[in-house]
Design a protein around this motif. Structure first.
Motif, PDB file in Angstrom:
ATOM      1  N   ILE A 100     -31.355   7.603  58.687  1.00  0.00           N
ATOM      2  CA  ILE A 100     -30.473   6.424  58.695  1.00  0.00           C
ATOM      3  C   ILE A 100     -31.203   5.217  59.276  1.00  0.00           C
ATOM      4  CG2 ILE A 100     -28.274   5.509  59.555  1.00  0.00           C
ATOM      5  CD1 ILE A 100     -27.373   8.397  60.028  1.00  0.00           C
ATOM      6  N   ASP A 101     -31.028   4.057  58.646  1.00  0.00           N
ATOM      7  CA  ASP A 101     -31.475   2.802  59.273  1.00  0.00           C
ATOM      8  C   ASP A 101     -30.474   1.704  58.914  1.00  0.00           C
ATOM      9  OD1 ASP A 101     -32.091   1.830  56.714  1.00  0.00           O
ATOM     10  OD2 ASP A 101     -34.181   2.471  56.845  1.00  0.00           O
ATOM     11  N   GLU A 102     -30.692   0.534  59.501  1.00  0.00           N
ATOM     12  CA  GLU A 102     -29.720  -0.555  59.343  1.00  0.00           C
ATOM     13  C   GLU A 102     -29.588  -0.979  57.879  1.00  0.00           C
ATOM     14  OE1 GLU A 102     -29.883  -3.435  62.384  1.00  0.00           O
ATOM     15  OE2 GLU A 102     -28.479  -4.796  61.380  1.00  0.00           O
ATOM     16  N   GLU A 103     -30.741  -1.004  57.188  1.00  0.00           N
ATOM     17  CA  GLU A 103     -30.717  -1.469  55.799  1.00  0.00           C
ATOM     18  C   GLU A 103     -29.853  -0.533  54.929  1.00  0.00           C
ATOM     19  OE1 GLU A 103     -34.577  -1.528  54.021  1.00  0.00           O
ATOM     20  OE2 GLU A 103     -33.897  -2.760  52.316  1.00  0.00           O
ATOM     21  N   LYS A 104     -30.030   0.772  55.123  1.00  0.00           N
ATOM     22  CA  LYS A 104     -29.269   1.736  54.300  1.00  0.00           C
ATOM     23  C   LYS A 104     -27.774   1.643  54.633  1.00  0.00           C
ATOM     24  CE  LYS A 104     -33.048   5.048  54.120  1.00  0.00           C
ATOM     25  NZ  LYS A 104     -33.497   6.431  54.320  1.00  0.00           N
ATOM     26  N   LEU A 105     -27.471   1.580  55.923  1.00  0.00           N
ATOM     27  CA  LEU A 105     -26.050   1.503  56.297  1.00  0.00           C
ATOM     28  C   LEU A 105     -25.414   0.225  55.742  1.00  0.00           C
ATOM     29  CD1 LEU A 105     -26.010   2.862  59.983  1.00  0.00           C
ATOM     30  CD2 LEU A 105     -25.206   4.012  57.927  1.00  0.00           C
ATOM     31  N   SER A 106     -26.182  -0.871  55.739  1.00  0.00           N
ATOM     32  CA  SER A 106     -25.641  -2.133  55.219  1.00  0.00           C
ATOM     33  C   SER A 106     -25.355  -2.022  53.720  1.00  0.00           C
ATOM     34  CB  SER A 106     -26.611  -3.297  55.456  1.00  0.00           C
ATOM     35  OG  SER A 106     -26.874  -3.386  56.824  1.00  0.00           O
ATOM     36  N   VAL A 107     -26.254  -1.364  52.999  1.00  0.00           N
ATOM     37  CA  VAL A 107     -26.037  -1.158  51.551  1.00  0.00           C
ATOM     38  C   VAL A 107     -24.746  -0.381  51.338  1.00  0.00           C
ATOM     39  CG1 VAL A 107     -26.892   0.121  49.524  1.00  0.00           C
ATOM     40  CG2 VAL A 107     -28.463  -1.299  50.860  1.00  0.00           C
ATOM     41  N   LEU A 108     -24.551   0.668  52.146  1.00  0.00           N
ATOM     42  CA  LEU A 108     -23.354   1.514  51.985  1.00  0.00           C
ATOM     43  C   LEU A 108     -22.091   0.726  52.312  1.00  0.00           C
ATOM     44  CD1 LEU A 108     -24.621   4.905  53.497  1.00  0.00           C
ATOM     45  CD2 LEU A 108     -24.610   4.176  51.107  1.00  0.00           C
ATOM     46  N   LYS A 109     -22.187  -0.042  53.366  1.00  0.00           N
ATOM     47  CA  LYS A 109     -21.007  -0.827  53.779  1.00  0.00           C
ATOM     48  C   LYS A 109     -20.620  -1.794  52.663  1.00  0.00           C
ATOM     49  CE  LYS A 109     -18.107  -1.795  56.978  1.00  0.00           C
ATOM     50  NZ  LYS A 109     -16.974  -0.960  56.788  1.00  0.00           N
ATOM     51  N   GLU A 110     -21.632  -2.475  52.157  1.00  0.00           N
ATOM     52  CA  GLU A 110     -21.395  -3.465  51.087  1.00  0.00           C
ATOM     53  C   GLU A 110     -20.829  -2.814  49.822  1.00  0.00           C
ATOM     54  OE1 GLU A 110     -24.501  -6.418  49.267  1.00  0.00           O
ATOM     55  OE2 GLU A 110     -24.560  -6.354  51.465  1.00  0.00           O
ATOM     56  N   LYS A 142     -21.665  -0.689  65.078  1.00  0.00           N
ATOM     57  CA  LYS A 142     -21.983  -2.123  65.113  1.00  0.00           C
ATOM     58  C   LYS A 142     -21.817  -2.743  63.720  1.00  0.00           C
ATOM     59  CE  LYS A 142     -26.070  -4.218  65.086  1.00  0.00           C
ATOM     60  NZ  LYS A 142     -27.498  -4.271  65.249  1.00  0.00           N
ATOM     61  N   LEU A 143     -22.146  -1.947  62.700  1.00  0.00           N
ATOM     62  CA  LEU A 143     -22.051  -2.475  61.332  1.00  0.00           C
ATOM     63  C   LEU A 143     -20.634  -2.353  60.753  1.00  0.00           C
ATOM     64  CD1 LEU A 143     -25.436  -1.118  59.971  1.00  0.00           C
ATOM     65  CD2 LEU A 143     -24.895  -3.469  60.576  1.00  0.00           C
ATOM     66  N   GLY A 144     -19.710  -1.866  61.563  1.00  0.00           N
ATOM     67  CA  GLY A 144     -18.302  -1.894  61.155  1.00  0.00           C
ATOM     68  C   GLY A 144     -17.747  -0.602  60.593  1.00  0.00           C
ATOM     69  N   PHE A 145     -18.495   0.493  60.669  1.00  0.00           N
ATOM     70  CA  PHE A 145     -17.928   1.761  60.167  1.00  0.00           C
ATOM     71  C   PHE A 145     -16.878   2.257  61.158  1.00  0.00           C
ATOM     72  CE2 PHE A 145     -21.795   1.613  57.680  1.00  0.00           C
ATOM     73  CZ  PHE A 145     -21.334   2.053  56.439  1.00  0.00           C
ATOM     74  N   ASN A 146     -15.649   2.383  60.675  1.00  0.00           N
ATOM     75  CA  ASN A 146     -14.567   2.791  61.589  1.00  0.00           C
ATOM     76  C   ASN A 146     -13.993   4.163  61.239  1.00  0.00           C
ATOM     77  OD1 ASN A 146     -13.159   2.309  59.322  1.00  0.00           O
ATOM     78  ND2 ASN A 146     -11.969   0.580  60.105  1.00  0.00           N
ATOM     79  N   ASN A 147     -14.733   4.904  60.421  1.00  0.00           N
ATOM     80  CA  ASN A 147     -14.336   6.286  60.137  1.00  0.00           C
ATOM     81  C   ASN A 147     -15.620   7.118  60.034  1.00  0.00           C
ATOM     82  OD1 ASN A 147     -12.996   8.600  59.518  1.00  0.00           O
ATOM     83  ND2 ASN A 147     -12.005   7.822  57.662  1.00  0.00           N
ATOM     84  N   ILE A 148     -15.936   7.776  61.148  1.00  0.00           N
ATOM     85  CA  ILE A 148     -17.202   8.528  61.215  1.00  0.00           C
ATOM     86  C   ILE A 148     -16.898   9.987  61.558  1.00  0.00           C
ATOM     87  CG2 ILE A 148     -19.447   8.741  62.386  1.00  0.00           C
ATOM     88  CD1 ILE A 148     -19.406   5.747  62.898  1.00  0.00           C
ATOM     89  N   ASN A 149     -17.593  10.866  60.844  1.00  0.00           N
ATOM     90  CA  ASN A 149     -17.476  12.300  61.129  1.00  0.00           C
ATOM     91  C   ASN A 149     -18.739  12.799  61.810  1.00  0.00           C
ATOM     92  OD1 ASN A 149     -16.561  15.166  60.739  1.00  0.00           O
ATOM     93  ND2 ASN A 149     -18.407  15.203  59.468  1.00  0.00           N
TER      94      ASN A 149
END
Ligand code: SF4
Length: 489
Positions: free
Chosen positions: A269-279, A318-325
Motif C-alpha cells: 500500500i502507498d498513498e498513490e494507490k489509496l488515492s486511486v482507489l478513493k477516487e 488520512k485519505l478519508g477511508f471510513n470503512n476499514i477491515n
C-alpha cells in the motif's frame, strides 16, 4: 490414518469428523471388503440394517488406545441419507472424543455455513426449537449455538436489501508479493509473474466489459463490488486505475451499496494507490495485520512489520477511508495466547469498522504443511477465539458473518465482526449464497443463484494467469452460461 467404511455414501462425512480431531493427518479410505492395512490410527465405521432397525457403529484404534460405540435406530419417516450421515457422525464423534478427550465445539456440524443452517431451522421450526436442534441433535455447544443465532439474525437485515435481480461482482487479482506459509490459494508472486501482468490486465478489462454487457442485457442490478485476490494492491497505481476505470465505465454503479478492495498486505500500500482507489469510489478496504507480532509475521513469510500495518492504517484514515477491515488469524505458528491477545487489543484500540478473526486452517498445499511442519502451531487456538468473541462483543462489535473451513485447527470458525451498521454486504451475500456473484479474472468462479430457489450453478474461469491469458476466448464463450441461466434456455 486408515478410515474403513462399509458404505461409500458416508465416507466423506466420516472423514470430515476425523479431520476435526486430526486436522493435519493424511486419511486413506479402505472400503467394503478391502483388507485393512495397518496404521497406528485406524477408524472403522459401519451401518447395518436388520428388520427395520439401523445399527450405527464405530471402532477406533489411535496410537494404542481403542474404543468402540454402537447404537440402533428404528427406521421411521425421517429416515434419509442426511439423517444416516449425521447418526454415523454421532458414533464416530463419541469414539474419537473418548480417545482424545477433545469435545468439538461445533459437535457434528461439518458444514461451511452454520448460520445458514440456523436460519433454515429458524424459518421452519422457530427460534427456540432451532437452538434446541443445534444443541441436542447436532451437539453444538450453547456458546456456538448463540453465535450462529446472532449471525443469522444480523444477516437477515442485509439479506432483505437484496432484490430479485440483484447481483454482486467479484474481480480476482491472484497475485501477491510473497506467499504466506498458510496459503493454499493459487496466488502468484508478483515479481515472478511480471511478464504476464499487462496481458492479464488487458483481458481482465475485456472480461469486465463483456460481463457488464450481459448484466445490462438481463436487467441485473449491481449491489456490491469486491476486488480480491491475492492482493490487488500488488498492482501499481496505474494498473489499479485502468481496472477501476474499466469497471466504472462499463457498469451502472449508481445502485452500488458497497465497493471493497482487498489492500491486504500493508507492504503493497502507498498513498498513490489509496488515492486511486478513493477516487474510483472504493468505500471499504481491508488492511490485514494477521498479527501485530513481528516474529510471528516473519515465521509466516510476510515481509512487513506490525508498525507498517499501523502506518498504512493511519494513511488510509488520512485519505478519508471510513470503512476499514482488519483480518487476524488465531493459531499462527510460533504465536501464543498472550501474543494473539496483544494483537487483538491493539486492533480494538485502532478501532477499524470491521475485524475478521479466522482460525488457522492446515490446507494440504500450504507450505506450513508441506515444508515447515506443524510443530510450531499454537495450541491455544480455542482460547484465542473465545477471547476474540468476548473482547469484540464488549467493544461494540457485532458478529455479522461466519464460515467454517475443513482442516481448521480445533474445528473452530471464522467470524466477521462489524461496528453498528458497517457489515460487509458482499461477504454475507457471497457466503450465504443470497444472490448471483458474477466473477471475473483468473481463478474466479461465477455463482449463478436462482432467485426463487436454492439452485446454484457455477461457471469456472481458468485458475492460472497463463491459461487465463492464452485461453481467454473460452472464458468469453462461457459467459453464455449466464444468459442461459437467466433466460431459462
Ligand atoms: S496474502 Fe492471502 S492470497 Fe496472498 S499469499 Fe498470503 S494468504 Fe495467500
Amino acid at each position: 490414518m486408515i478410515l474403513h467404511t462399509n458404505n461409500h455414501t458416508y465416507k466423506y462425512e466420516s472423514e470430515k469428523i476425523c479431520r476435526i480431531y486430526f486436522p493435519a493427518e493424511k486419511i486413506i479410505f479402505a472400503c467394503d471388503n478391502e483388507e485393512l492395512p495397518f496404521d497406528s490410527k485406524t477408524v472403522v465405521t459401519e451401518i447395518q440394517e436388520e428388520a427395520g432397525t439401523l445399527i450405527f457403529s464405530c471402532k477406533a484404534q489411535i496410537d494404542g488406545k481403542s474404543e468402540e460405540y454402537s447404537f440402533s435406530y428404528e427406521k421411521d419417516e425421517k429416515d434419509n441419507e442426511s439423517l444416516r450421515e449425521r447418526l454415523l457422525a454421532k458414533a464416530v464423534t463419541k469414539v474419537l472424543t473418548a480417545i482424545t478427550g477433545i469435545v468439538p465445539p461445533w459437535g457434528l456440524l461439518t458444514g461451511v455455513r452454520p448460520a445458514k443452517l440456523m436460519r433454515k431451522y429458524i424459518n421452519t421450526d422457530g427460534e427456540v426449537k432451532a437452538k434446541e436442534i443445534f444443541i441436542s441433535f447436532f451437539e453444538v455447544t450453547p456458546e456456538k449455538t448463540e453465535l450462529a443465532f446472532e449471525v443469522a439474525n444480523y444477516e437477515n437485515t442485509c439479506i432483505r436489501m437484496s432484490g430479485k435481480n440483484s447481483f454482486s461482482l467479484y474481480i480476482s487479482i491472484p497475485f501477491c508479493p510473497t506467499r504466506c506459509s498458510y496459503c493454499s490459494f493459487v496466488s502468484h508472486s508478483i515479481d515472478k509473474a511480471k511478464k504476464l501482468i499487462p496481458d492479464y490486465i488487458n483481458n481482465l478489462c475485456r472480461e469486465i466489459e463483456e460481463t457488464a454487457r450481459i448484466a445490462k442485457e438481463l436487467s441485473l442490478s449491481l449491489e456490491t463490488v469486491y476486488i480480491g485476490g491475492g492482493t490487488p494492491t500488488s498492482f501499481s497505481a496505474q494498473a489499479l486505475k485502468i481496472i477501476t476505470s474499466a469497471l466504472n465505465e462499463s457498469f451502472d454503479m449508481k445502485n452500488v451499496r458497497e465497493f471493497t478492495v482487498e489492500a491486504g498486505r500493508p507492504d503493497t500500500i502507498d498513498e498513490e494507490k489509496l488515492s486511486v482507489l478513493k477516487e474510483a469510489g472504493v468505500s471499504r478496504i481491508s488492511i490485514n495485520p494477521q498479527t501485530f507480532s513481528d516474529s510471528v509475521l516473519e515465521a509466516i513469510g510476510r515481509k512487513h512489520t506490525g508498525k507498517d500495518t499501523e502506518e498504512k492504517y493511519f494513511l488510509a484514515r488520512k485519505l478519508g477511508f471510513n470503512n476499514i477491515n482488519m483480518d487476524f488469524i488465531a493459531g499462527l505458528p510460533t504465536d501464543s495466547f498472550e501474543g494473539f491477545k496483544k494483537s487483538l487489543d491493539r486492533a480494538v484500540e485502532l478501532s477499524p469498522e470491521n475485524i475478521t478473526v479466522h482460525t488457522l486452517a492446515l490446507k494440504r498445499s500450504a507450505s506450513i504443511v508441506t515444508e515447515n511442519g506443524t510443530d510450531d502451531i499454537c495450541t491455544e487456538t480455542e482460547r484465542m477465539v473465545e477471547y476474540a468473541n468476548k473482547v469484540l462483543s464488549e467493544n461494540g462489535y457485532h458478529p455479522y458473518y461466519m464460515y467454517r473451513q475443513s482442516k481448521s485447527v480445533g474445528n473452530l470458525e471464522n467470524v466477521g465482526w462489524c461496528k453498528k451498521d458497517k457489515p460487509c454486504l458482499y461477504n454475507i451475500y457471497m457466503m450465504e449464497e443470497i444472490h448471483t456473484v458474477l466473477a471475473v479474472g483468473g481463478a474466479a468462479v461465477t455463482k449463478l443463484k436462482d432467485p426463487d430457489s436454492d439452485s446454484l450453478q457455477r461457471v469456472y474461469n481458468f485458475k492460472y494467469p497463463y491459461e487465463y491469458i492464452t485461453r481467454f476466448s473460452e472464458i468469453i464463450e462461457r459467459k453464455d452460461e449466464i444468459r442461459r441461466f437467466y433466460q431459462g434456455t
